[in-house]
Scaffold this active site. Sequence first.
Site, PDB file in Angstrom:
ATOM      1  N   TYR A 295       0.855  -1.192   0.000  1.00 26.26           N
ATOM      2  CA  TYR A 295       0.000   0.000   0.000  1.00 26.26           C
ATOM      3  C   TYR A 295       0.891   1.242   0.000  1.00 26.26           C
ATOM      4  CZ  TYR A 295      -4.401   2.454   1.154  1.00 26.26           C
ATOM      5  OH  TYR A 295      -5.529   3.238   1.137  1.00 26.26           O
ATOM      6  N   TYR A 346      -5.772   5.301  -7.086  1.00 29.56           N
ATOM      7  CA  TYR A 346      -5.926   5.113  -5.643  1.00 29.56           C
ATOM      8  C   TYR A 346      -7.371   4.736  -5.350  1.00 29.56           C
ATOM      9  CZ  TYR A 346      -5.738   6.116  -0.620  1.00 29.56           C
ATOM     10  OH  TYR A 346      -5.790   6.013   0.750  1.00 29.56           O
TER      11      TYR A 346
END
Length: 394
Positions: A295, A346
């Site tokens: 991430y 994202y």
Amino acid sequence: MTRSSSIVGVGATPYYQRGATVARTTMDLLIEAIRNAVDDAGLQLADIDGFALYSGGYDTALLAQTLGLRELRFSAAITGTGGGSAGAVGLAGMAVDSGAAEVVVTAIAVQQRRRMGAAFSPSGGSGPYAGTPTAESDFSVPSGLLSPGQSFAMLAQRHMHVYGTTREHFASVAITTRRHAQTRQSALMRDELTLESYLASRMIADPLCLYDFCLESEGAVAVVTTTDRRARELAHRPVRILASAHGGTGSWGKALTWMNMPADSFVTSGHQSLAQRLWRESGLSASDVDVALLYDHFTPMVLMQLEDYGFCGPGEGGPYMADGGGAIDGNGTPVNPHGGNLSEAYILGMTHVREAVEQLRGNAVNQVDGAEVALVTGGPAPLPSSNLLLGVER
């Protein structure tokens, strides 16, 4: 626990820049991604009997009615934000493993009616970045810590102070993932990024500049999980859930929204205890991972996750990436071959799960040769965060 569940379907909408989906609803995006994931699995929408969600979840009744489900047998969500992305798929696996449900969907849709960067200033003041001090924020708000970027900048500064990490190290993360994104059609940012352009970009929260931040994106991604037995009857090579953990060290998130995070965890991603649980459950280690989907909402957190999961030692994340350790053609474990949150899109971490499945099926755009084990992480964030270890039968 014994794992007996597999991911059998992945689906997504196209990815968009912030504001581009304004004519649609979040539910509309979500349904499109779920339809695509179910089609990919070779199942029917009516086969779904469970939801395992995160980041607030959705109106379960509306979702079930819109999809035309016959019976809903399981519905749960991991609290928190993007930290739960990987763990929500692990939660789906737990529902399947326990027999609570047989076909469980994990999905997220993102529409940014309000900039995510203002997440810590939800009310008060005269503008979108103004905040009103509360009992919980009487240190952070008066100190000007009103956005995730400002708070994560403090962790980056501490890592630089303790280990000598440099902005060039952060740049290596942004440049590597941008290079990966250049060949992926779904990526929003595919222009070449050089060290010169990185260093010349505007500073947002020192030492984090424009390219240290993830993209402002919109879109949706969905994943379908079912039993290993049923997975063998479906279209694709099953991607097995080997292990998953969510939660994290209780004191880690204090520096983001409060204060007094212990010194020994300040220079970490908060994933140390999660990593230990993942390796213990799976019996594997970082050396067994063929591709890492980490991430990447901020570049320094990639370096700290590499350290927390044991791909390198404490303080060595910067040199690891700068020496090409995370490149698809490098000398270590490839990191985010899809371009990640920094260059593809994202969507709160679910693009990483999608990429892991494609890598293990062997049909990724930037395919890692012989990939059999993939690590996916949720966002380093206030608890809970999470991880997911996926694999295919050798």
